[in-house]
Scaffold this motif. Structure first.
Motif, PDB file in Angstrom:
ATOM      1  N   TYR A  49       2.149   2.089  -3.444  1.00  0.00           N
ATOM      2  CA  TYR A  49       1.125   2.785  -4.227  1.00  0.00           C
ATOM      3  C   TYR A  49       1.041   4.271  -3.833  1.00  0.00           C
ATOM      4  O   TYR A  49       0.883   5.160  -4.689  1.00  0.00           O
ATOM      5  CB  TYR A  49      -0.243   2.118  -4.025  1.00  0.00           C
ATOM      6  N   GLU A  50       1.137   4.498  -2.538  1.00  0.00           N
ATOM      7  CA  GLU A  50       1.063   5.879  -2.036  1.00  0.00           C
ATOM      8  C   GLU A  50       2.244   6.696  -2.544  1.00  0.00           C
ATOM      9  O   GLU A  50       2.092   7.858  -2.956  1.00  0.00           O
ATOM     10  CB  GLU A  50       1.055   5.866  -0.506  1.00  0.00           C
ATOM     11  N   ASN A  82       0.835  -1.216   0.000  1.00  0.00           N
ATOM     12  CA  ASN A  82       0.000   0.000   0.000  1.00  0.00           C
ATOM     13  C   ASN A  82       0.867   1.264   0.000  1.00  0.00           C
ATOM     14  O   ASN A  82       0.540   2.270  -0.656  1.00  0.00           O
ATOM     15  CB  ASN A  82      -0.921   0.007   1.216  1.00  0.00           C
TER      16      ASN A  82
END
Length: 250
Positions: free
Chosen positions: A199-200, A196
């Motif tokens: 992606y950030e 995650n």
């Protein structure tokens, strides 16, 4: 019935008329003077009426021409004053207009840079998560943790354009080292938190690239105005300086 009176000759030109009449009378007498005539002239100067009249006409014509010249000069002076006043207004309006253009474009540059800073701050704010991940997976990696912490603190302390760019490079180096470390750590690389976070980071990089492009476009427009005539004159007088492009590799 009242007796008709001749118009009076003003005192201001009477002497001039007499002088002119004397000159005309002297010019008309080409025979010279005898001793007796000179003695008589010495006692009393007699000038014929027609010469006196001619002298008066010439003096009046002279004064009329002088008055015409005076009126023309006064009219020209009025035109010059009016033209100067209108020119002054136009220059003032042009100066205000030019200043407003430069100020507006400079404010746009500042606004665009603020958007870039927002994204850079977003990127810096991801570092605590990276640190937590590193600590959770490997407590022995103190050097990497210190590198991440120092990079973020350097960015937070930066207070001008160049310092922001330098500190951003430090953040990039720290994140790159973290990614290299994660690739060599299977547990870390496979965790959902790390995925995650990647992606950030990628989303933040895209936002930074977009805001960087917009910022550089604003800087280009502004710098062209600062260098272009006649805005360059106003820029020099009012201390508008060229802005730097955002050329950092992020």
């Amino acid at each position: 019935m009242s007796q008709h009176q001749e118009p009076k000759i003003p005192d201001s030109i009477a002497n001039e008329v007499l002088q002119k009449a004397s000159e005309l009378y002297a010019q008309s007498n080409t025979q010279g003077y005898s001793l007796t005539e000179l003695q008589e002239i010495g006692e009393k100067v007699e000038i014929p009426a027609e010469i006196m009249s001619e002298a008066l006409n010439q003096v009046r014509e002279k004064h009329r021409q002088l008055q015409i010249i005076k009126e023309k000069k006064e009219q020209q002076l009025k035109i010059i004053k009016l033209s100067s006043f209108i020119l002054g207004i136009l220059i003032t309006m042009a100066t205000i207009f030019s200043y407003n253009i430069l100020n507006s474009q400079r404010e746009e540059v500042k606004a665009r840079w603020a958007q870039v800073e927002n994204q850079l701050q977003r990127k810096a704010d991801l570092i605590p998560t990276l640190i937590n991940l590193t600590q959770a997976q490997a407590n022995q990696e103190n050097q990497l943790i210190l590198l991440l912490e120092n990079a973020r603190q350097e960015y937070l302390k930066a207070d001008n354009f160049q310092e922001k760019l330098v500190s951003t490079e430090r953040i990039n180096e720290a994140i790159n080292q973290f990614n290299q470390y994660a690739l060599n750590n299977h547990n870390l690389a496979s965790s959902q938190v790390f995925i995650n976070l990647q992606y950030e980071i990628a989303g933040t990089e895209n936002r930074i690239a977009t805001e960087r492009m917009r910022y550089n476009q604003s800087v280009q427009r502004y710098n062209q105005s600062v260098r272009s005539f006649p805005l360059s004159i106003i820029a020099n007088l009012t201390n508008f300086q060229e802005e730097s492009f955002f050329q950092a590799n992020i």
